[in-house]
Write an enzyme that holds these catalytic residues in place. Structure first.
Site, PDB file in Angstrom:
ATOM      1  N   GLU A   1       1.592  -6.419  -6.090  1.00  0.00           N
ATOM      2  CA  GLU A   1       0.693  -6.521  -4.952  1.00  0.00           C
ATOM      3  C   GLU A   1      -0.694  -6.991  -5.380  1.00  0.00           C
ATOM      4  O   GLU A   1      -1.366  -6.334  -6.179  1.00  0.00           O
ATOM      5  CB  GLU A   1       0.609  -5.179  -4.234  1.00  0.00           C
ATOM      6  CG  GLU A   1       1.897  -4.856  -3.509  1.00  0.00           C
ATOM      7  CD  GLU A   1       1.991  -3.449  -2.989  1.00  0.00           C
ATOM      8  OE1 GLU A   1       2.872  -3.213  -2.136  1.00  0.00           O
ATOM      9  OE2 GLU A   1       1.212  -2.592  -3.411  1.00  0.00           O
TER      10      GLU A   1
ATOM     11  N   SER B   1      -0.873  -0.132   8.643  1.00  0.00           N
ATOM     12  CA  SER B   1      -1.518  -0.697   9.840  1.00  0.00           C
ATOM     13  C   SER B   1      -1.155  -2.154  10.052  1.00  0.00           C
ATOM     14  O   SER B   1      -0.412  -2.722   9.314  1.00  0.00           O
ATOM     15  CB  SER B   1      -3.024  -0.532   9.736  1.00  0.00           C
ATOM     16  OG  SER B   1      -3.493  -1.003   8.500  1.00  0.00           O
TER      17      SER B   1
ATOM     18  N   THR C   1       9.438   0.044  -6.664  1.00  0.00           N
ATOM     19  CA  THR C   1       9.877   0.159  -5.280  1.00  0.00           C
ATOM     20  C   THR C   1      10.612  -1.096  -5.138  1.00  0.00           C
ATOM     21  O   THR C   1      10.075  -2.100  -4.710  1.00  0.00           O
ATOM     22  CB  THR C   1       8.773   0.114  -4.258  1.00  0.00           C
ATOM     23  OG1 THR C   1       8.131   1.328  -4.281  1.00  0.00           O
ATOM     24  CG2 THR C   1       9.288  -0.043  -2.851  1.00  0.00           C
TER      25      THR C   1
END
Length: 408
Positions: free
Chosen positions: A281, A408, A195
């Site tokens: 990540e 979120s 990505t």
């Protein structure tokens, strides 16, 4: 690359506007809560262009816009980029919005629409908020200063923890040629590209077909040789713009200094690819897997990527667990040709397997190697001349945390 130091020099400024005739900008327009989320890259003149894109069958709306510029116009002068929204799986409205981003940018710069590429990254499946984009494009002010280059690099980030910039200079036909790159990418990095968005600029004089050939070849052993988590994004894009302002003679493989351009471009791509893998990540370590003695280079890269992509290998590296069985198991299920009785495995400088047999090693010494920020694994197959490298990162508790709460 022992000879590469004579071919190129790494620039300390390391920014996307280092080549002649490029300007950039980045700002917060309101797609994200606080962080910068809109970026613009501009060449003073229309540039030769090449691109590589995601292999996912589901492709975001901006890709169809940018592919037309790359494959039909074959020139690009500007790239508008937003983060915070991928504009993917957004139906007909997604294409309308991507085309509007193209039109707004062209009007602002007073250039043809088909010279403007569009890239988006962020959450999939949410319609783009166009009012912040409209206001943002109007407010962007491009410049070739370091501050603007940093603004651009920051505005394209999503879950990245660091900016990813690099640049090199070389001499071709007695002219200084600079190649610079900036990228974003932290998750969904597999199997072909990440990505990730990657933007490379150069003032080299080269036409689009030659540029495309070089980028496609280099992508196979750089951007396509990294993995974080086994997912493939809908928005993956790497674009290179070459505006010719260095005024060297046109570059082709027949040019006596073609190797200088090609090697310099490869180093830019490799730097960006490794930065993405290292910034996976939640990652704490960069893993490099080198495979030698395979049937072919392609098989070597396949094995290297299988090993570096193995969740068990990644978690072992995270935990500094000297479990080389996970490495040899990944070699075995890679689908490449291997001879179990000829395999050798090293982690760091410690030989663990030789001719398929375990070698005595110090657990404590290997644990210290595995605790380092960069862990190198060498696999020797001894069945051919093929060699390949892949990069990845460890798999940590934080990876789960980040992706469990991404929206979120």
């Amino acid at each position: 690359m022992g000879s590469s130091t004579a071919i190129m020099t790494k620039l300390s400024s390391k920014n996307i506007v280092s080549p002649k005739g490029f300007k950039a900008a980045g700002m917060h327009c309101g797609l994200k809560h606080k962080k910068k989320d809109l970026a613009l890259l501009v060449s003073d003149v229309p540039a030769s262009v090449a691109g590589v894109f995601t292999t996912n069958a589901i492709q975001a709306a901006p890709l169809s816009v940018t592919k037309k510029v790359v494959y039909e116009t074959k020139k690009m002068q500007a790239m508008i980029v937003n983060s915070g929204n991928a504009n993917a799986c957004t139906g007909k409205q997604g294409l309308v919005d991507a085309l509007e981003m193209q039109t707004l940018t062209a009007q602002k710069l007073n250039i043809a629409e088909n010279l403007v590429g569009v890239c988006s990254t962020g959450v999939i499946g949410e319609t783009m908020k166009m009012k912040p984009i409209q206001q943002g494009v109007a407010a962007l002010v491009v410049d070739d200063c370091l501050e603007n280059a940093i603004d651009f690099a920051q505005a394209i980030l999503t879950t990245d923890t660091v900016m990813k910039n690099t640049s090199y200079t070389t001499i071709i036909d007695g002219k200084e040629v600079i190649i610079a790159g900036v990228a974003k990418g932290s998750g969904m990095i597999e199997p072909n590209m990440a990505t990730m968005l990657g933007f490379i600029t150069t003032d080299a004089n080269i036409d689009s077909p030659m540029l495309q050939m070089a980028l496609s070849q280099i992508t196979d052993c750089t951007f396509n040789a990294i993995t974080v988590d086994g997912d493939t994004s809908t928005n993956d894009t790497v674009i290179i713009m070459a505006n010719g302002l260095a005024q060297n003679k046109p570059l082709t493989p027949e040019h006596p200094e073609w190797h200088k351009f090609y090697t310099t471009l490869q180093m830019v791509a490799e730097d960006l690819a490794k930065m993405i893998a290292k910034d996976g990540e939640g990652a704490t370590k960069l893993i490099e897997v080198n495979v030698t003695g395979a049937k072919t280079d392609e098989e070597a890269r396949k094995i290297a990527k299988t090993v570096v992509g193995s969740p068990l290998v990644k978690t072992a590296v995270f935990g500094a667990d000297a479990n080389w069985g996970r490495v040899i198991a990944a070699v075995g299920y890679s689908g490449a040709v291997v001879d179990p009785e000829k395999i050798g495995i090293k982690i760091g400088d410690k030989m663990l397997v030789e001719s398929g047999e375990p070698v005595h090693f110090s657990e404590e010494e290997l644990m210290q190697i595995l605790k380092q920020q960069e862990v190198k694994i060498d696999v020797a197959l001894h069945i051919g001349d093929g060699k390949g490298t892949a990069w990845g990162c460890d798999l940590t508790y934080d990876y789960v945390q980040i992706n469990a709460s991404y929206r979120s």
